[in-house]
Design an enzyme around this catalytic site. Sequence first.
Site, PDB file in Angstrom:
ATOM      1  N   LYS A  11      22.621  45.712  42.392  1.00  0.00           N
ATOM      2  CA  LYS A  11      22.570  44.260  42.140  1.00  0.00           C
ATOM      3  C   LYS A  11      21.157  43.830  41.759  1.00  0.00           C
ATOM      4  O   LYS A  11      20.486  44.531  41.017  1.00  0.00           O
ATOM      5  CB  LYS A  11      23.108  43.499  43.359  1.00  0.00           C
ATOM      6  CG  LYS A  11      24.471  44.029  43.812  1.00  0.00           C
ATOM      7  CD  LYS A  11      25.147  43.180  44.836  1.00  0.00           C
ATOM      8  CE  LYS A  11      26.460  43.825  45.237  1.00  0.00           C
ATOM      9  NZ  LYS A  11      27.268  43.010  46.092  1.00  0.00           N
ATOM     10  N   GLU A  97      30.864  38.765  41.614  1.00  0.00           N
ATOM     11  CA  GLU A  97      29.659  37.921  41.546  1.00  0.00           C
ATOM     12  C   GLU A  97      29.453  37.366  40.140  1.00  0.00           C
ATOM     13  O   GLU A  97      28.922  36.275  39.970  1.00  0.00           O
ATOM     14  CB  GLU A  97      28.437  38.720  42.037  1.00  0.00           C
ATOM     15  CG  GLU A  97      28.471  38.867  43.560  1.00  0.00           C
ATOM     16  CD  GLU A  97      27.784  40.085  44.112  1.00  0.00           C
ATOM     17  OE1 GLU A  97      27.004  40.733  43.382  1.00  0.00           O
ATOM     18  OE2 GLU A  97      28.025  40.411  45.293  1.00  0.00           O
TER      19      GLU A  97
HETATM   20  P1  PGA Z   1      28.683  45.404  49.342  1.00  0.00           P
HETATM   21  O1  PGA Z   1      28.859  45.154  47.783  1.00  0.00           O
HETATM   22  O2  PGA Z   1      28.889  46.871  49.570  1.00  0.00           O
HETATM   23  O3  PGA Z   1      27.292  44.959  49.648  1.00  0.00           O
HETATM   24  O4  PGA Z   1      29.731  44.606  50.042  1.00  0.00           O
HETATM   25  C1  PGA Z   1      29.926  45.701  47.115  1.00  0.00           C
HETATM   26  C2  PGA Z   1      29.927  45.357  45.670  1.00  0.00           C
HETATM   27  O5  PGA Z   1      28.927  45.338  44.962  1.00  0.00           O
HETATM   28  O6  PGA Z   1      30.942  45.097  45.123  1.00  0.00           O
END
Ligand code: PGA
Length: 250
Positions: A11, A97
């Site tokens: 991310k 997201e």
């Molecule tokens: P997470 O993110 O493992 O922090 O819940 C999952 C994702 O990017 O979809």
Amino acid sequence: MKKILILTNWKLNGTKKKIKKLIKKYKNIIDKIKNIKIIIAPPLIYLDYTKKKINKINIKLAAQNIDLHLSGAYTGETSIMMLKDIGIKYVIIGHSERRIYHNEKNNIVEKKFNLVNNNGLIPILCIGENYAEYQNNQTKKICIKQIKFILKKTKTKLLKKLIIAYEPIWAIGTNKSPEPREIQKISKYIKSYIYKKHKELYNKTIIQYGGSVNINNFHEIIKQPDVDGALIGNASLNGKNFISMIKQIR
Ligand code: PGA
């Protein structure tokens, strides 16, 4: 023994220093465990840097997003041509997201998915329900609706693989996740839908689970017969913990 596909989605996190450190950790695990394949999705600006750091290590790279345009007056965007130019093979499409913060509806997701596929790269399609839909037993319906919308315009013969990450929106970054048997159920359901409608995708379909995968639930989740891997966000950013988690595959 089945092959496990791990996608680490970093991310909006990382610095060159942090990436260098993480790659060193990841390398350790790649050398020791044979039945995994790791794809890293760093922030776009670090893709090329990460690629150089990976060098000959058997890790692949994914972009977290692309623009719909190939080139032109689109300030701030990155195109599929640019990803091709630097040798990237995978692109995450439809992450919740992006759907939520960038208003990417199914029609945009469909266009991006098919743009990636038509240009010879491999899209990783994220799908999943929100909490109200989960509580109302709508998960199967929502997932199939999202898949159907995209595949109706897909040249499936061009798909090298159909990678789908089942990611309940309510599980992402929340430390909550469905029970492994629920994840199995939905993965199996998605596969049977795809095999029924698209026989050509038999043996080409990979279902990952994503959403608060961590050291405590990872093993149980990937043990499920129709779960072929995991999409890991937060838990992939701590090298030491990530290694301990992945070692559970052995
Ligand atoms: P997470 O993110 O493992 O922090 O819940 C999952 C994702 O990017 O979809």
